[in-house]
Design an enzyme around this catalytic site. Structure first.
Site, PDB file in Angstrom:
ATOM      1  N   ILE A   1       0.832  -1.201   0.000  1.00 39.04           N
ATOM      2  CA  ILE A   1       0.000   0.000   0.000  1.00 39.04           C
ATOM      3  C   ILE A   1       0.869   1.253   0.000  1.00 39.04           C
ATOM      4  O   ILE A   1       1.941   1.286   0.605  1.00 39.04           O
ATOM      5  CB  ILE A   1      -0.955   0.010   1.215  1.00 39.04           C
ATOM      6  CG1 ILE A   1      -2.029   1.090   1.063  1.00 39.04           C
ATOM      7  CG2 ILE A   1      -0.179   0.180   2.526  1.00 39.04           C
ATOM      8  CD1 ILE A   1      -3.170   0.953   2.059  1.00 39.04           C
TER       9      ILE A   1
ATOM     10  N   HIS B   1      -0.911   8.537  -2.536  1.00 38.48           N
ATOM     11  CA  HIS B   1      -0.634   9.604  -3.498  1.00 38.48           C
ATOM     12  C   HIS B   1      -1.477  10.817  -3.122  1.00 38.48           C
ATOM     13  O   HIS B   1      -2.642  10.679  -2.719  1.00 38.48           O
ATOM     14  CB  HIS B   1      -0.984   9.177  -4.925  1.00 38.48           C
ATOM     15  CG  HIS B   1      -0.212   8.003  -5.413  1.00 38.48           C
ATOM     16  ND1 HIS B   1       1.164   7.946  -5.393  1.00 38.48           N
ATOM     17  CD2 HIS B   1      -0.623   6.813  -5.945  1.00 38.48           C
ATOM     18  CE1 HIS B   1       1.572   6.790  -5.886  1.00 38.48           C
ATOM     19  NE2 HIS B   1       0.505   6.087  -6.224  1.00 38.48           N
TER      20      HIS B   1
ATOM     21  N   ALA C   1       8.579   6.114  -3.792  1.00 37.48           N
ATOM     22  CA  ALA C   1       8.037   4.761  -3.910  1.00 37.48           C
ATOM     23  C   ALA C   1       8.091   4.311  -5.363  1.00 37.48           C
ATOM     24  O   ALA C   1       8.117   5.133  -6.289  1.00 37.48           O
ATOM     25  CB  ALA C   1       6.599   4.718  -3.395  1.00 37.48           C
TER      26      ALA C   1
ATOM     27  N   GLY D   1       6.618   1.014  -8.053  1.00 38.19           N
ATOM     28  CA  GLY D   1       5.880  -0.217  -8.309  1.00 38.19           C
ATOM     29  C   GLY D   1       5.489  -0.293  -9.768  1.00 38.19           C
ATOM     30  O   GLY D   1       4.997   0.688 -10.338  1.00 38.19           O
TER      31      GLY D   1
ATOM     32  N   CYS E   1       4.114   0.713   2.115  1.00 38.69           N
ATOM     33  CA  CYS E   1       4.705  -0.408   1.378  1.00 38.69           C
ATOM     34  C   CYS E   1       4.818  -1.665   2.244  1.00 38.69           C
ATOM     35  O   CYS E   1       5.661  -2.534   1.998  1.00 38.69           O
ATOM     36  CB  CYS E   1       6.059  -0.019   0.787  1.00 38.69           C
ATOM     37  SG  CYS E   1       5.919   1.344  -0.386  1.00 38.69           S
TER      38      CYS E   1
END
Length: 255
Positions: free
Chosen positions: A103, A106, A171, A173, A202
């Site tokens: 998770i 933003h 971050a 991903g 995260c």
């Protein structure tokens, strides 16, 4: 935005069977990267658009970087544990997505860059792409006298030293579908950090999250975003390509 076991990226398990014969085949030349500035855009709209872009790619589709700022939203990776959302009634929506990782949050004051890259055409391993993205972020922060590092087994970029040593500032991903990436990275510039207190960022309980402003950097969002774009292009296509970027590619007017 590694192999399937790496938390950075979520490969598409059906890629080998669902790809059309044309999808992300390898033409002889690498096409230039197009940079798109999307302004403030709801997360769902970007999520749908980048999936549609990736599904519609052909061997002639150029790579793109989308730069955006989202209204507040939590996103949970495809293998993410909902228990990492600690406050269910925070008022911030939660969106389950198909990227790697757990998770994250933003929100305004954070740069989000989506990397729509044809790895097959570039003959890139996923781990190599991840390393180049990480390096671009490290170089961007260094431009503002902020030292940062990777952490083995912990996706993202972290403060190297000082009072906030080990805090997360960026971050990462990705999702890989038919040999092409989408999703990407986020860099905290100057934002309300309180929503991070409602999650295990995260998947790491108690992990401190910081932004550039709290580390003493005074650059604004647009300036940092332009620096990040240059460093991403330099790490993908080389310093010459970054130097040759047209001014329009660095302006927030081509959305």
């Amino acid at each position: 935005m590694p192999p399937a076991s790496d938390a950075h990226a979520a490969p598409d398990a059906a890629a080998s069977t669902s790809a059309s014969p044309q999808s992300c085949a390898a033409p002889p030349d690498t096409l230039p990267v197009t940079v798109r500035w999307l302004g403030e855009t709801p997360y769902d709209a970007c999520f749908d658009a980048m999936r549609a872009f990736t599904d519609a790619r052909t061997p002639d589709t150029g790579d793109e970087i989308w730069v955006v700022e989202h209204p507040p939203v939590y996103t949970l990776g495809q293998a993410g544990n909902p228990a990492h959302l600690l406050v269910a009634d925070s008022g911030v929506p939660l969106v389950k997505v198909d990227r790697g990782g757990q998770i994250t949050y933003h929100g305004p004051g954070q740069i989000v860059a989506y990397l729509l890259i044809d790895l097959r055409r570039r003959k890139l391993m996923v781990r190599t792409l991840v390393t180049r993205i990480e390096q671009a972020v490290i170089e961007t922060l260094a431009a503002y006298n902020l030292a940062s590092v990777r952490k083995a087994g912990a996706p993202g970029i972290y403060v190297e030293s000082g009072p906030h040593h080990g805090a997360k500032i960026a971050a990462l991903g990705l999702k890989i579908r038919n040999g092409c990436s989408y999703h990407g990275l986020s860099v905290n510039v100057k934002m309300d950090l309180r929503p991070f207190l409602a999650i295990n960022p995260c998947g790491y309980a108690g992990l401190e999250t910081v932004d550039m402003a709290s580390l003493g950097a005074t650059a604004d969002w647009h300036e940092v975003a332009r620096t990040l774009v240059r460093r991403l292009i330099a790490n993908l296509d080389g310093a010459t390509a970054a130097a040759a970027l047209p001014q329009q590619a660095l302006e927030q007017s081509n959305d």
